[in-house]
Design an enzyme around this catalytic site. Sequence first.
Site: not given
Length: 331
Positions: A13, A58
């Site tokens: 992010t 992820s």
Amino acid sequence: MSKKVLLIHTGGTLGMSRDDDSGTLRTDKLYDSLTGFIPELSEIADIDIEIPYMIDSSELTTDHLRKLVRTIKKNVDKYSGFVISHGTDTLAYTASALSYMLMNPTFPVILTGAQKPLSEIRSDARANLINAIELSTMNIEEVAILFDDKLMRGNRTIKSHINHFDAFSSPNYPLLAKTGIDIEVYKKNILKHDGLFHIFEGFDNAVSVMKIFPGFSHSCFEPGENIRAVIVIGYGAGTIPIDNSGIPEKIEKWVSEGKLVVLMSETKAGKLDPGIYESGKKLLELGAVDSGDMTFEAAITKVMFLLGHYKNLSLIKKNFRKSLAGEITVN
Ligand code: ASP
């Protein structure tokens, strides 16, 4: 003269930007303009940037971990510290894995990330990066995570909140440092090394996880033949159902096949004590080994690391219970 720090950006992010049409966050080359966003970084250290890969964390695999370690390996003589910016989802896994791969480091490796992208207002990325860079110039010879003013041992850390800036915690080990008006480093909590710096790259991901819950049916879980280790996540101090559950028989079979069976707890804080209840005691008697006060992230990366280095089950078991990089309390 300011210290030389290598900032290794891997995605997450922190460096993402928002797609105007869909509103989703995507990895971006935002790092090209890092110094534009945080010009004062150059006042703290002489910083170079490398981007070995850029992913939503992820997607992390053991190949990424090897790439990361190789990036450090080829730069080890050129920099006095390393900062890794990383997605928060698997940050604790990477930090744990690196703590074994970079054994007895003679330099700081500080991982950080952010809950909001650097390009957005009220982002936590700016403070996290500044603090991580500053800490990487200090005498902290550990793989650690800096997040929201706390410096934690990497292999003791878990992601414990999805939304808050205070997203990481270290349930079983005290902080290494706290950043406020001043930076307080808690020297007594910093790892003392008793060996030479060494880089390891081996990993074997032939591990499976079986999570117990009320109503769990063991017939739904069968590790494949190539699986060399099973982590059983039970409750509290290390209990699982043993009355007609069929689980002890399975564990006995796996142990007889030469698989490592690790008993863990779903409870995050504290240390397993399987011997105090009948079920935990039985599993230990059957040959399972308990994970002490390790986090799940530290335990599973340690299992993959040990499987990657040893064939012999008793060596794997013995080393699993040892502290390799301060990830477990042994007494
Ligand atoms: N999905 C993102 C990642 O882990 C989440 C974050 O960075 O906070 O890459």
